[in-house]
Design a protein around this motif. Sequence first.
Motif, PDB file in Angstrom:
ATOM      1  N   ILE A 181       0.839  -1.204   0.000  1.00 14.60           N
ATOM      2  CA  ILE A 181       0.000   0.000   0.000  1.00 14.60           C
ATOM      3  C   ILE A 181       0.873   1.252   0.000  1.00 14.60           C
ATOM      4  O   ILE A 181       0.606   2.207  -0.730  1.00 14.60           O
ATOM      5  N   ASN A 182       1.948   1.240   0.779  1.00 12.62           N
ATOM      6  CA  ASN A 182       2.861   2.389   0.810  1.00 12.62           C
ATOM      7  C   ASN A 182       3.581   2.581  -0.520  1.00 12.62           C
ATOM      8  O   ASN A 182       3.908   3.709  -0.890  1.00 12.62           O
ATOM      9  N   ARG A 183       3.856   1.497  -1.242  1.00 11.38           N
ATOM     10  CA  ARG A 183       4.533   1.583  -2.545  1.00 11.38           C
ATOM     11  C   ARG A 183       3.596   2.110  -3.629  1.00 11.38           C
ATOM     12  O   ARG A 183       4.034   2.643  -4.646  1.00 11.38           O
ATOM     13  N   SER A 184       2.290   1.994  -3.399  1.00 11.36           N
ATOM     14  CA  SER A 184       1.337   2.393  -4.437  1.00 11.36           C
ATOM     15  C   SER A 184       1.333   3.907  -4.618  1.00 11.36           C
ATOM     16  O   SER A 184       1.540   4.668  -3.681  1.00 11.36           O
ATOM     17  N   ASN A 185       1.092   4.300  -5.866  1.00 11.82           N
ATOM     18  CA  ASN A 185       0.968   5.716  -6.205  1.00 11.82           C
ATOM     19  C   ASN A 185      -0.487   6.170  -6.162  1.00 11.82           C
ATOM     20  O   ASN A 185      -0.762   7.364  -6.096  1.00 11.82           O
ATOM     21  N   PHE A 186      -1.394   5.205  -6.227  1.00 12.21           N
ATOM     22  CA  PHE A 186      -2.827   5.515  -6.250  1.00 12.21           C
ATOM     23  C   PHE A 186      -3.568   4.323  -5.665  1.00 12.21           C
ATOM     24  O   PHE A 186      -3.237   3.173  -5.956  1.00 12.21           O
ATOM     25  N   LYS A 187      -4.547   4.626  -4.826  1.00 14.73           N
ATOM     26  CA  LYS A 187      -5.371   3.572  -4.231  1.00 14.73           C
ATOM     27  C   LYS A 187      -6.751   3.647  -4.859  1.00 14.73           C
ATOM     28  O   LYS A 187      -7.408   4.680  -4.790  1.00 14.73           O
ATOM     29  N   LEU A 188      -7.176   2.537  -5.457  1.00 14.80           N
ATOM     30  CA  LEU A 188      -8.430   2.475  -6.196  1.00 14.80           C
ATOM     31  C   LEU A 188      -9.384   1.506  -5.516  1.00 14.80           C
ATOM     32  O   LEU A 188      -8.983   0.412  -5.117  1.00 14.80           O
ATOM     33  N   SER A 189     -10.638   1.916  -5.402  1.00 14.82           N
ATOM     34  CA  SER A 189     -11.677   1.043  -4.866  1.00 14.82           C
ATOM     35  C   SER A 189     -12.764   0.871  -5.916  1.00 14.82           C
ATOM     36  O   SER A 189     -13.219   1.849  -6.513  1.00 14.82           O
ATOM     37  N   PHE A 190     -13.163  -0.347  -6.142  1.00 16.56           N
ATOM     38  CA  PHE A 190     -14.256  -0.606  -7.065  1.00 16.56           C
ATOM     39  C   PHE A 190     -15.599  -0.542  -6.342  1.00 16.56           C
ATOM     40  O   PHE A 190     -16.631  -0.421  -6.979  1.00 16.56           O
ATOM     41  N   SER A 191     -15.574  -0.660  -5.022  1.00 13.19           N
ATOM     42  CA  SER A 191     -16.806  -0.659  -4.245  1.00 13.19           C
ATOM     43  C   SER A 191     -16.449  -0.771  -2.779  1.00 13.19           C
ATOM     44  O   SER A 191     -15.339  -1.174  -2.430  1.00 13.19           O
ATOM     45  N   LYS A 192     -17.399  -0.452  -1.922  1.00 12.91           N
ATOM     46  CA  LYS A 192     -17.198  -0.708  -0.493  1.00 12.91           C
ATOM     47  C   LYS A 192     -17.453  -2.187  -0.182  1.00 12.91           C
ATOM     48  O   LYS A 192     -17.137  -2.658   0.896  1.00 12.91           O
ATOM     49  N   MET A 193     -18.006  -2.892  -1.161  1.00 13.90           N
ATOM     50  CA  MET A 193     -18.228  -4.325  -0.995  1.00 13.90           C
ATOM     51  C   MET A 193     -16.918  -5.080  -1.179  1.00 13.90           C
ATOM     52  O   MET A 193     -15.996  -4.588  -1.820  1.00 13.90           O
ATOM     53  N   THR A 194     -16.866  -6.275  -0.646  1.00  9.01           N
ATOM     54  CA  THR A 194     -15.710  -7.142  -0.817  1.00  9.01           C
ATOM     55  C   THR A 194     -16.006  -8.127  -1.939  1.00  9.01           C
ATOM     56  O   THR A 194     -17.069  -8.739  -1.962  1.00  9.01           O
ATOM     57  N   PHE A 195     -15.060  -8.253  -2.888  1.00  9.91           N
ATOM     58  CA  PHE A 195     -15.198  -9.205  -3.993  1.00  9.91           C
ATOM     59  C   PHE A 195     -14.125 -10.279  -3.862  1.00  9.91           C
ATOM     60  O   PHE A 195     -13.037 -10.011  -3.366  1.00  9.91           O
ATOM     61  N   PRO A 196     -14.399 -11.489  -4.344  1.00  4.81           N
ATOM     62  CA  PRO A 196     -13.351 -12.505  -4.375  1.00  4.81           C
ATOM     63  C   PRO A 196     -12.200 -11.989  -5.249  1.00  4.81           C
ATOM     64  O   PRO A 196     -12.430 -11.396  -6.307  1.00  4.81           O
ATOM     65  N   HIS A 197     -10.962 -12.193  -4.792  1.00  2.06           N
ATOM     66  CA  HIS A 197      -9.825 -11.644  -5.541  1.00  2.06           C
ATOM     67  C   HIS A 197      -9.718 -12.240  -6.945  1.00  2.06           C
ATOM     68  O   HIS A 197      -9.255 -11.573  -7.862  1.00  2.06           O
ATOM     69  N   GLN A 198     -10.193 -13.480  -7.139  1.00  2.00           N
ATOM     70  CA  GLN A 198     -10.160 -14.073  -8.474  1.00  2.00           C
ATOM     71  C   GLN A 198     -11.105 -13.325  -9.414  1.00  2.00           C
ATOM     72  O   GLN A 198     -10.761 -13.003 -10.543  1.00  2.00           O
ATOM     73  N   LEU A 199     -12.306 -13.041  -8.940  1.00  2.00           N
ATOM     74  CA  LEU A 199     -13.295 -12.331  -9.741  1.00  2.00           C
ATOM     75  C   LEU A 199     -12.857 -10.881  -9.972  1.00  2.00           C
ATOM     76  O   LEU A 199     -13.088 -10.320 -11.048  1.00  2.00           O
ATOM     77  N   MET A 200     -12.178 -10.298  -8.999  1.00  2.00           N
ATOM     78  CA  MET A 200     -11.724  -8.911  -9.134  1.00  2.00           C
ATOM     79  C   MET A 200     -10.760  -8.766 -10.304  1.00  2.00           C
ATOM     80  O   MET A 200     -10.765  -7.746 -10.991  1.00  2.00           O
ATOM     81  N   ARG A 201      -9.980  -9.787 -10.557  1.00  2.00           N
ATOM     82  CA  ARG A 201      -9.041  -9.748 -11.691  1.00  2.00           C
ATOM     83  C   ARG A 201      -9.806  -9.583 -13.005  1.00  2.00           C
ATOM     84  O   ARG A 201      -9.424  -8.790 -13.858  1.00  2.00           O
ATOM     85  N   LEU A 202     -10.893 -10.325 -13.151  1.00  2.00           N
ATOM     86  CA  LEU A 202     -11.721 -10.236 -14.356  1.00  2.00           C
ATOM     87  C   LEU A 202     -12.396  -8.872 -14.450  1.00  2.00           C
ATOM     88  O   LEU A 202     -12.398  -8.241 -15.513  1.00  2.00           O
ATOM     89  N   ILE A 203     -12.959  -8.406 -13.350  1.00  2.00           N
ATOM     90  CA  ILE A 203     -13.627  -7.098 -13.345  1.00  2.00           C
ATOM     91  C   ILE A 203     -12.634  -5.999 -13.710  1.00  2.00           C
ATOM     92  O   ILE A 203     -12.942  -5.107 -14.506  1.00  2.00           O
ATOM     93  N   LEU A 204     -11.440  -6.064 -13.151  1.00  2.00           N
ATOM     94  CA  LEU A 204     -10.409  -5.055 -13.455  1.00  2.00           C
ATOM     95  C   LEU A 204     -10.066  -5.054 -14.938  1.00  2.00           C
ATOM     96  O   LEU A 204     -10.014  -3.992 -15.570  1.00  2.00           O
ATOM     97  N   LEU A 205      -9.844  -6.222 -15.519  1.00  2.00           N
ATOM     98  CA  LEU A 205      -9.494  -6.297 -16.945  1.00  2.00           C
ATOM     99  C   LEU A 205     -10.612  -5.725 -17.815  1.00  2.00           C
ATOM    100  O   LEU A 205     -10.343  -5.014 -18.789  1.00  2.00           O
ATOM    101  N   GLU A 206     -11.857  -6.005 -17.448  1.00  2.00           N
ATOM    102  CA  GLU A 206     -12.972  -5.461 -18.210  1.00  2.00           C
ATOM    103  C   GLU A 206     -12.973  -3.943 -18.129  1.00  2.00           C
ATOM    104  O   GLU A 206     -13.195  -3.250 -19.126  1.00  2.00           O
ATOM    105  N   GLN A 207     -12.705  -3.392 -16.965  1.00  2.00           N
ATOM    106  CA  GLN A 207     -12.714  -1.938 -16.802  1.00  2.00           C
ATOM    107  C   GLN A 207     -11.525  -1.273 -17.503  1.00  2.00           C
ATOM    108  O   GLN A 207     -11.667  -0.178 -18.053  1.00  2.00           O
ATOM    109  N   VAL A 208     -10.392  -1.919 -17.510  1.00  2.00           N
ATOM    110  CA  VAL A 208      -9.239  -1.384 -18.248  1.00  2.00           C
ATOM    111  C   VAL A 208      -9.566  -1.376 -19.743  1.00  2.00           C
ATOM    112  O   VAL A 208      -9.302  -0.401 -20.450  1.00  2.00           O
ATOM    113  N   TYR A 209     -10.162  -2.454 -20.218  1.00  2.00           N
ATOM    114  CA  TYR A 209     -10.580  -2.517 -21.628  1.00  2.00           C
ATOM    115  C   TYR A 209     -11.594  -1.416 -21.936  1.00  2.00           C
ATOM    116  O   TYR A 209     -11.466  -0.685 -22.922  1.00  2.00           O
ATOM    117  N   ARG A 210     -12.581  -1.259 -21.073  1.00  2.00           N
ATOM    118  CA  ARG A 210     -13.594  -0.214 -21.245  1.00  2.00           C
ATOM    119  C   ARG A 210     -12.917   1.160 -21.256  1.00  2.00           C
ATOM    120  O   ARG A 210     -13.253   2.026 -22.059  1.00  2.00           O
TER     121      ARG A 210
END
Length: 159
Positions: free
Chosen positions: A118-147
Amino acid sequence: MNIRVIGVGKIKEKYIQEGIKEFTKRLSRYCSLDIVEIDDEKAPENLSEKEMDMVKNKEGDKILSKIPQSSFVIALVIEGKQLSSEDLSIKMKELMINGTNDISFVIGGSLGLSKGVINRSNFKLSFSKMTFPHQLMRLILLEQVYRGWRIMRGEPYHK
């Protein structure tokens, strides 16, 4: 632009693997994409706070070893800043305009990210206040980067 997605744990679910494969293919026309899987640390269910920190620190050390020094690091954390798809696109475009050509998105394991990551990060991003499975988050992130790339280029995005 080089985009790296560093995630803790293996993707076991076939449907998530297929989705990641699809967005990896789609993103290939916009950027160089590298998906880095970090082995998760085995941990029993009822860990003390100190034991959880030890697990996160071990995973964090592995994550940090995969981040190039010049990379702009975006950590996915619940307490991060929430952006719309358009705002994420603007953020990526601004980074490119300012000379950034390497972005590392980091997704923690089931216990989250270490303070070191977290300290090494330049930006902290939240997709939601909800918790998502980290496996599913990878897919959601890729879709949003593509979008984000589609928005940046003024291309239509079919829902």
